[in-house]
Design a protein around this motif. Structure first.
Motif, PDB file in Angstrom:
ATOM      1  N   MET A 121       0.832  -1.202   0.000  1.00 13.21           N
ATOM      2  CA  MET A 121       0.000   0.000   0.000  1.00 13.21           C
ATOM      3  C   MET A 121       0.868   1.254   0.000  1.00 13.21           C
ATOM      4  SD  MET A 121      -3.235  -0.734   2.562  1.00 13.21           S
ATOM      5  CE  MET A 121      -3.931   0.917   2.390  1.00 13.21           C
ATOM      6  N   ASP A 122       1.932   1.244   0.807  1.00 10.51           N
ATOM      7  CA  ASP A 122       2.828   2.406   0.858  1.00 10.51           C
ATOM      8  C   ASP A 122       3.473   2.661  -0.500  1.00 10.51           C
ATOM      9  OD1 ASP A 122       2.328   3.081   3.500  1.00 10.51           O
ATOM     10  OD2 ASP A 122       3.966   1.859   4.280  1.00 10.51           O
ATOM     11  N   VAL A 123       3.872   1.606  -1.175  1.00  7.53           N
ATOM     12  CA  VAL A 123       4.507   1.747  -2.486  1.00  7.53           C
ATOM     13  C   VAL A 123       3.494   2.225  -3.523  1.00  7.53           C
ATOM     14  CG1 VAL A 123       5.603   0.454  -4.387  1.00  7.53           C
ATOM     15  CG2 VAL A 123       6.312   0.035  -2.015  1.00  7.53           C
ATOM     16  N   THR A 124       2.370   1.543  -3.602  1.00 10.57           N
ATOM     17  CA  THR A 124       1.378   1.833  -4.644  1.00 10.57           C
ATOM     18  C   THR A 124       0.749   3.209  -4.487  1.00 10.57           C
ATOM     19  OG1 THR A 124       0.882  -0.497  -4.978  1.00 10.57           O
ATOM     20  CG2 THR A 124      -0.824   1.063  -5.641  1.00 10.57           C
ATOM     21  N   ARG A 160     -11.189   4.401 -12.992  1.00  9.54           N
ATOM     22  CA  ARG A 160     -10.830   3.094 -13.574  1.00  9.54           C
ATOM     23  C   ARG A 160      -9.357   2.784 -13.336  1.00  9.54           C
ATOM     24  NH1 ARG A 160     -13.629   4.795 -17.885  1.00  9.54           N
ATOM     25  NH2 ARG A 160     -11.748   5.244 -19.052  1.00  9.54           N
ATOM     26  N   GLU A 161      -8.497   3.778 -13.555  1.00  8.79           N
ATOM     27  CA  GLU A 161      -7.060   3.558 -13.382  1.00  8.79           C
ATOM     28  C   GLU A 161      -6.703   3.291 -11.925  1.00  8.79           C
ATOM     29  OE1 GLU A 161      -4.988   6.843 -15.198  1.00  8.79           O
ATOM     30  OE2 GLU A 161      -5.294   6.030 -17.211  1.00  8.79           O
ATOM     31  N   LEU A 162      -7.311   4.022 -11.001  1.00 11.21           N
ATOM     32  CA  LEU A 162      -7.052   3.794  -9.581  1.00 11.21           C
ATOM     33  C   LEU A 162      -7.396   2.345  -9.221  1.00 11.21           C
ATOM     34  CD1 LEU A 162      -6.192   5.171  -6.896  1.00 11.21           C
ATOM     35  CD2 LEU A 162      -8.625   5.666  -6.525  1.00 11.21           C
ATOM     36  N   HIS A 163      -8.540   1.890  -9.683  1.00 11.07           N
ATOM     37  CA  HIS A 163      -8.993   0.527  -9.405  1.00 11.07           C
ATOM     38  C   HIS A 163      -8.113  -0.510 -10.113  1.00 11.07           C
ATOM     39  CE1 HIS A 163     -11.679  -2.994 -10.110  1.00 11.07           C
ATOM     40  NE2 HIS A 163     -11.838  -2.836  -8.807  1.00 11.07           N
ATOM     41  N   SER A 164      -7.877  -0.338 -11.391  1.00 12.08           N
ATOM     42  CA  SER A 164      -7.091  -1.344 -12.134  1.00 12.08           C
ATOM     43  C   SER A 164      -5.633  -1.362 -11.680  1.00 12.08           C
ATOM     44  CB  SER A 164      -7.201  -1.140 -13.641  1.00 12.08           C
ATOM     45  OG  SER A 164      -6.666   0.086 -14.031  1.00 12.08           O
ATOM     46  N   ASN A 165      -5.074  -0.209 -11.344  1.00 15.43           N
ATOM     47  CA  ASN A 165      -3.697  -0.187 -10.831  1.00 15.43           C
ATOM     48  C   ASN A 165      -3.604  -0.920  -9.503  1.00 15.43           C
ATOM     49  OD1 ASN A 165      -2.886   1.286 -13.056  1.00 15.43           O
ATOM     50  ND2 ASN A 165      -2.833   3.246 -11.981  1.00 15.43           N
ATOM     51  N   HIS A 166      -4.632  -0.777  -8.671  1.00 17.49           N
ATOM     52  CA  HIS A 166      -4.633  -1.532  -7.416  1.00 17.49           C
ATOM     53  C   HIS A 166      -4.555  -3.029  -7.706  1.00 17.49           C
ATOM     54  CE1 HIS A 166      -5.454  -2.839  -3.363  1.00 17.49           C
ATOM     55  NE2 HIS A 166      -6.215  -3.751  -3.947  1.00 17.49           N
ATOM     56  N   HIS A 167      -5.409  -3.500  -8.572  1.00 20.12           N
ATOM     57  CA  HIS A 167      -5.441  -4.945  -8.840  1.00 20.12           C
ATOM     58  C   HIS A 167      -4.173  -5.436  -9.531  1.00 20.12           C
ATOM     59  CE1 HIS A 167      -9.256  -6.140  -7.167  1.00 20.12           C
ATOM     60  NE2 HIS A 167      -9.638  -4.900  -7.445  1.00 20.12           N
ATOM     61  N   ARG A 168      -3.565  -4.601 -10.339  1.00 19.18           N
ATOM     62  CA  ARG A 168      -2.286  -4.977 -10.954  1.00 19.18           C
ATOM     63  C   ARG A 168      -1.206  -5.091  -9.879  1.00 19.18           C
ATOM     64  NH1 ARG A 168      -0.402  -0.253 -13.641  1.00 19.18           N
ATOM     65  NH2 ARG A 168       0.530   0.112 -11.611  1.00 19.18           N
ATOM     66  N   ASP A 169      -1.107  -4.100  -9.034  1.00 16.77           N
ATOM     67  CA  ASP A 169      -0.042  -4.062  -8.030  1.00 16.77           C
ATOM     68  C   ASP A 169      -0.248  -5.058  -6.887  1.00 16.77           C
ATOM     69  OD1 ASP A 169       0.983  -2.045  -9.589  1.00 16.77           O
ATOM     70  OD2 ASP A 169       0.657  -0.449  -8.127  1.00 16.77           O
ATOM     71  N   PHE A 170      -1.487  -5.468  -6.654  1.00  6.98           N
ATOM     72  CA  PHE A 170      -1.796  -6.361  -5.535  1.00  6.98           C
ATOM     73  C   PHE A 170      -2.214  -7.751  -6.000  1.00  6.98           C
ATOM     74  CE2 PHE A 170      -1.915  -2.190  -3.790  1.00  6.98           C
ATOM     75  CZ  PHE A 170      -1.579  -2.310  -2.460  1.00  6.98           C
ATOM     76  N   GLU A 171      -1.900  -8.076  -7.255  1.00  7.07           N
ATOM     77  CA  GLU A 171      -2.323  -9.364  -7.830  1.00  7.07           C
ATOM     78  C   GLU A 171      -1.870 -10.562  -6.990  1.00  7.07           C
ATOM     79  OE1 GLU A 171      -2.366 -11.689 -12.105  1.00  7.07           O
ATOM     80  OE2 GLU A 171      -1.074  -9.939 -11.852  1.00  7.07           O
ATOM     81  N   ILE A 214      -7.523  -1.044   9.499  1.00  5.19           N
ATOM     82  CA  ILE A 214      -6.239  -1.587   9.943  1.00  5.19           C
ATOM     83  C   ILE A 214      -5.112  -0.632   9.556  1.00  5.19           C
ATOM     84  CG2 ILE A 214      -4.596  -3.477   9.590  1.00  5.19           C
ATOM     85  CD1 ILE A 214      -7.023  -5.252   9.016  1.00  5.19           C
ATOM     86  N   TYR A 215      -5.240  -0.074   8.362  1.00  2.00           N
ATOM     87  CA  TYR A 215      -4.212   0.830   7.854  1.00  2.00           C
ATOM     88  C   TYR A 215      -4.840   1.689   6.780  1.00  2.00           C
ATOM     89  CZ  TYR A 215       0.240   2.490   5.982  1.00  2.00           C
ATOM     90  OH  TYR A 215       1.285   3.276   5.574  1.00  2.00           O
ATOM     91  N   SER A 216      -4.435   2.936   6.708  1.00  2.00           N
ATOM     92  CA  SER A 216      -4.926   3.790   5.619  1.00  2.00           C
ATOM     93  C   SER A 216      -3.803   4.654   5.086  1.00  2.00           C
ATOM     94  CB  SER A 216      -6.097   4.657   6.087  1.00  2.00           C
ATOM     95  OG  SER A 216      -5.653   5.668   6.941  1.00  2.00           O
ATOM     96  N   LYS A 217      -4.032   5.107   3.880  1.00  2.00           N
ATOM     97  CA  LYS A 217      -3.029   5.930   3.199  1.00  2.00           C
ATOM     98  C   LYS A 217      -3.763   7.114   2.588  1.00  2.00           C
ATOM     99  CE  LYS A 217       1.240   6.114   1.432  1.00  2.00           C
ATOM    100  NZ  LYS A 217       2.356   6.435   2.225  1.00  2.00           N
ATOM    101  N   GLU A 218      -3.416   8.316   3.041  1.00  2.00           N
ATOM    102  CA  GLU A 218      -3.977   9.514   2.435  1.00  2.00           C
ATOM    103  C   GLU A 218      -3.370   9.727   1.061  1.00  2.00           C
ATOM    104  OE1 GLU A 218      -3.960  13.009   4.860  1.00  2.00           O
ATOM    105  OE2 GLU A 218      -4.848  11.955   6.562  1.00  2.00           O
TER     106      GLU A 218
END
Length: 179
Positions: A59-62, A96-107, A172-176
């Motif tokens: 999460m910190d990286v992405t 769309r990019e926020l969502h798809s980038n999450h799934h790419r980075d957290f696959e 549990i954890y959040s990132k602004e």
């Protein structure tokens, strides 16, 4: 069970919480009170099990350089046979990019291959009421469609929540996100 959610700016959050309270006061829906400290959100992903330290590190990286994104809710919807009512955001390129980038980075964390939150299954929404009878769903729809016009806001934070215990969904954890 865990969820990754997008959280809104304070003004948008308060507007949606006001609607939740009004639906409760009118005995239409008790959705707002079903989970301690529930926050209005859009769910991006769900997971059965996680290595929390690895997930938080990712999460910190992405999200380290992710900017706040504008969001507009101008649609009210319901999932078939669900008794759920939601506001649906306009699906912009940024969302769309926020969502798809999450799934790419957290696959590597995906342990739920048929999740409704995967890119080809996802219907972005912010739940307003849930588990309503047909009559109450109609009341909620009519109230919400007259209560407000389009809602303009921002996604300002992403958060990992634990949804293992009924009635609770602590962050549990959040990132602004960057302003």
């Amino acid at each position: 069970m865990f969820g990754l959610i997008a959280l809104f700016d304070e003004k948008t959050e308060e507007l949606i919480k006001d609607i939740w309270r009004e639906l409760t006061e009118r005995s239409i829906s008790a959705y707002a009170g079903e989970v301690v400290d529930r926050k209005p959100h859009i769910t991006f992903a769900s997971y059965n099990n996680l290595n929390l330290s690895d997930f938080i590190e990712q999460m910190d990286v992405t999200y380290n350089n992710q900017s706040v994104i504008d969001i507009k809710f101008s649609t009210i919807g319901s999932f078939l046979s669900s008794g759920a009512l939601f506001f649906a955001p306009t699906v912009t390129k940024d969302l769309r990019e926020l969502h798809s980038n999450h799934h790419r980075d957290f696959e590597r964390f995906n342990d739920h291959p048929h999740s409704l939150y995967l890119p080809d299954n996802w219907i972005p929404h912010c739940t307003i009421a849930n588990r309503l009878s047909a009559e109450k769903l109609n009341e909620a729809f009519n109230y919400c469609s007259k209560r407000t016009s389009a809602i303009f806001g921002k996604i300002v934070e992403v958060a990992l929540i634990d949804v293992s215990e009924i009635g609770k969904a602590p962050i549990i954890y959040s990132k602004e996100l960057k302003k």
